[in-house]
Write a protein that holds these residues in place. Structure first.
Motif, mmCIF file in Angstrom:
data_model
loop_
_atom_site.group_PDB
_atom_site.id
_atom_site.type_symbol
_atom_site.label_atom_id
_atom_site.label_comp_id
_atom_site.label_asym_id
_atom_site.label_seq_id
_atom_site.Cartn_x
_atom_site.Cartn_y
_atom_site.Cartn_z
ATOM 1 N N MET A 128 0.853 -1.168 0.000
ATOM 2 C CA MET A 128 0.000 0.000 0.000
ATOM 3 C C MET A 128 0.901 1.234 0.000
ATOM 4 S SD MET A 128 -3.278 0.910 0.132
ATOM 5 C CE MET A 128 -4.066 -0.594 0.611
ATOM 6 N N ILE A 129 0.578 2.149 -0.873
ATOM 7 C CA ILE A 129 1.309 3.414 -0.939
ATOM 8 C C ILE A 129 0.361 4.512 -0.488
ATOM 9 C CG2 ILE A 129 2.500 5.067 -2.424
ATOM 10 C CD1 ILE A 129 3.187 2.730 -4.285
ATOM 11 N N LYS A 130 0.805 5.282 0.489
ATOM 12 C CA LYS A 130 0.013 6.411 0.963
ATOM 13 C C LYS A 130 0.565 7.665 0.304
ATOM 14 C CE LYS A 130 -1.199 4.253 5.310
ATOM 15 N NZ LYS A 130 -1.291 4.373 6.744
ATOM 16 N N LEU A 131 -0.331 8.417 -0.326
ATOM 17 C CA LEU A 131 0.064 9.643 -1.012
ATOM 18 C C LEU A 131 -0.673 10.811 -0.399
ATOM 19 C CD1 LEU A 131 -0.793 7.473 -3.644
ATOM 20 C CD2 LEU A 131 0.631 9.185 -4.676
ATOM 21 N N THR A 132 0.022 11.907 -0.255
ATOM 22 C CA THR A 132 -0.618 13.173 0.071
ATOM 23 C C THR A 132 -0.273 14.100 -1.084
ATOM 24 O OG1 THR A 132 -0.358 12.791 2.438
ATOM 25 C CG2 THR A 132 -0.829 15.044 1.747
ATOM 26 N N GLU A 145 -1.070 17.745 -2.626
ATOM 27 C CA GLU A 145 -1.606 19.072 -2.364
ATOM 28 C C GLU A 145 -2.566 19.061 -1.177
ATOM 29 O OE1 GLU A 145 -3.089 19.733 -6.377
ATOM 30 O OE2 GLU A 145 -1.314 20.948 -6.827
ATOM 31 N N GLY A 146 -2.160 18.351 -0.110
ATOM 32 C CA GLY A 146 -2.928 18.314 1.134
ATOM 33 C C GLY A 146 -4.040 17.282 1.192
ATOM 34 N N ILE A 147 -4.268 16.528 0.127
ATOM 35 C CA ILE A 147 -5.327 15.516 0.104
ATOM 36 C C ILE A 147 -4.682 14.135 0.178
ATOM 37 C CG2 ILE A 147 -7.268 14.549 -1.209
ATOM 38 C CD1 ILE A 147 -7.520 17.323 -2.555
ATOM 39 N N ASP A 148 -5.196 13.283 1.074
ATOM 40 C CA ASP A 148 -4.644 11.944 1.276
ATOM 41 C C ASP A 148 -5.315 10.920 0.363
ATOM 42 O OD1 ASP A 148 -2.945 12.814 3.321
ATOM 43 O OD2 ASP A 148 -4.474 12.506 4.850
ATOM 44 N N TYR A 149 -4.476 10.037 -0.191
ATOM 45 C CA TYR A 149 -4.931 8.930 -1.033
ATOM 46 C C TYR A 149 -4.191 7.674 -0.597
ATOM 47 C CZ TYR A 149 -6.400 12.691 -4.193
ATOM 48 O OH TYR A 149 -6.981 13.808 -4.735
ATOM 49 N N GLU A 150 -4.805 6.531 -0.832
ATOM 50 C CA GLU A 150 -4.128 5.257 -0.645
ATOM 51 C C GLU A 150 -4.148 4.542 -1.980
ATOM 52 O OE1 GLU A 150 -5.684 2.918 2.559
ATOM 53 O OE2 GLU A 150 -4.667 4.145 4.051
ATOM 54 N N PHE A 151 -3.020 3.962 -2.361
ATOM 55 C CA PHE A 151 -2.915 3.253 -3.624
ATOM 56 C C PHE A 151 -2.467 1.833 -3.326
ATOM 57 C CE2 PHE A 151 -0.717 1.757 -7.380
ATOM 58 C CZ PHE A 151 -1.638 2.049 -8.371
ATOM 59 N N ASP A 152 -3.332 0.871 -3.638
ATOM 60 C CA ASP A 152 -3.010 -0.540 -3.439
ATOM 61 C C ASP A 152 -2.092 -0.983 -4.572
ATOM 62 O OD1 ASP A 152 -2.859 -3.256 -3.064
ATOM 63 O OD2 ASP A 152 -5.027 -3.596 -3.065
ATOM 64 N N ASP A 153 -0.799 -1.049 -4.282
ATOM 65 C CA ASP A 153 0.177 -1.403 -5.309
ATOM 66 C C ASP A 153 0.220 -2.896 -5.593
ATOM 67 O OD1 ASP A 153 1.238 -1.777 -2.751
ATOM 68 O OD2 ASP A 153 3.287 -1.444 -3.406
ATOM 69 N N VAL A 203 3.846 16.548 -3.310
ATOM 70 C CA VAL A 203 3.480 15.130 -3.284
ATOM 71 C C VAL A 203 4.343 14.437 -2.244
ATOM 72 C CG1 VAL A 203 3.344 12.988 -4.608
ATOM 73 C CG2 VAL A 203 2.896 15.175 -5.740
ATOM 74 N N ASP A 204 3.685 13.847 -1.248
ATOM 75 C CA ASP A 204 4.387 13.048 -0.241
ATOM 76 C C ASP A 204 3.994 11.595 -0.455
ATOM 77 O OD1 ASP A 204 5.704 15.131 1.178
ATOM 78 O OD2 ASP A 204 3.810 15.610 2.172
ATOM 79 N N LEU A 205 4.985 10.715 -0.517
ATOM 80 C CA LEU A 205 4.750 9.284 -0.709
ATOM 81 C C LEU A 205 5.268 8.513 0.483
ATOM 82 C CD1 LEU A 205 6.090 8.940 -4.354
ATOM 83 C CD2 LEU A 205 3.706 8.904 -3.667
ATOM 84 N N GLU A 206 4.511 7.540 0.906
ATOM 85 C CA GLU A 206 4.949 6.648 1.980
ATOM 86 C C GLU A 206 4.498 5.244 1.617
ATOM 87 O OE1 GLU A 206 3.696 5.553 6.522
ATOM 88 O OE2 GLU A 206 3.536 7.641 5.912
ATOM 89 N N VAL A 207 5.452 4.335 1.510
ATOM 90 C CA VAL A 207 5.118 2.950 1.213
ATOM 91 C C VAL A 207 4.893 2.242 2.540
ATOM 92 C CG1 VAL A 207 5.894 0.802 0.150
ATOM 93 C CG2 VAL A 207 6.492 2.998 -0.881
ATOM 94 N N ALA A 208 3.656 1.814 2.751
ATOM 95 C CA ALA A 208 3.311 1.093 3.972
ATOM 96 C C ALA A 208 3.721 -0.367 3.804
ATOM 97 C CB ALA A 208 1.814 1.197 4.240
ATOM 98 N N PRO A 209 4.298 -0.978 4.843
ATOM 99 C CA PRO A 209 4.674 -2.388 4.718
ATOM 100 C C PRO A 209 3.438 -3.244 4.508
ATOM 101 C CG PRO A 209 4.846 -1.663 6.998
ATOM 102 C CD PRO A 209 4.523 -0.447 6.175
ATOM 103 N N ASP A 210 3.626 -4.347 3.770
ATOM 104 C CA ASP A 210 2.474 -5.227 3.595
ATOM 105 C C ASP A 210 2.159 -5.917 4.912
ATOM 106 O OD1 ASP A 210 4.179 -7.425 3.881
ATOM 107 O OD2 ASP A 210 4.049 -8.051 1.802
ATOM 108 N N HIS A 211 1.033 -6.571 4.971
ATOM 109 C CA HIS A 211 0.537 -7.147 6.223
ATOM 110 C C HIS A 211 1.543 -8.120 6.848
ATOM 111 C CE1 HIS A 211 -2.286 -8.599 9.188
ATOM 112 N NE2 HIS A 211 -2.037 -9.829 8.793
ATOM 113 N N ASP A 212 2.129 -9.023 6.047
ATOM 114 C CA ASP A 212 3.072 -10.004 6.586
ATOM 115 C C ASP A 212 4.306 -9.325 7.160
ATOM 116 O OD1 ASP A 212 1.347 -12.029 5.845
ATOM 117 O OD2 ASP A 212 2.381 -12.444 3.955
#
Length: 145
Positions: A1-5, A7-15, A77-86
């Protein structure tokens, strides 16, 4: 999962999910294949970041043209790659061991815990099995095909 912000708006992108139509559209718009898209995001490539933002916004239901992102400031644009569940579960287990004073080593779970006698139950070929005191010294045979 990639979390993007963006221009101040948060999105999640299931990579871990990419539709063929999405991959085709990104390749048409940027020339990037899916692996090159994610490699480009890691490298800070403007086209790759814009493509990721484009997909995240589309998945969130926003209607936009790719060209509308031409004026996007990459600093917004701020990007944060969230670790997968495992990975997250493994990290939490390591953190708990470390907090409890346990050695910081990866411990593999044994699906067949030892019995009270110290031997391990087997798959039904016998009640218990004892570990071999020596390893096998035979080398496997190979055949040329």
């Amino acid at each position: 999962m990639i979390k993007l912000t963006v221009e101040g708006i948060d999105y999640e992108f299931d990579d871990q999910r990419m539709l063929v139509s999405e991959a085709r559209e990104i390749k048409t718009l940027t020339g990037l294949t899916v692996p090159k898209l994610f490699a480009g995001v890691e490298e800070g490539d403007g086209d790759a970041i814009a493509a990721l933002v484009f997909l995240a916004k589309k998945r969130a239901g926003e209607a936009l043209r790719f060209s509308e992102l031409d004026s996007l400031n990459l600093a917004d644009v701020d990007l944060e790659v969230a670790p997968d569940h495992d990975e997250a579960v493994a990290q939490a287990a390591q953190d708990a061991q470390h907090a409890a004073g346990a050695p910081a080593q990866q411990v593999a779970a044994d699906p067949m815990p030892p019995s009270a006698s110290g031997t391990t139950p087997t798959d039904g070929t016998g009640d218990t099995s004892l570990p071999s005191p020596t390893g096998s010294n035979t080398t496997p045979t190979t055949s040329a095909v």
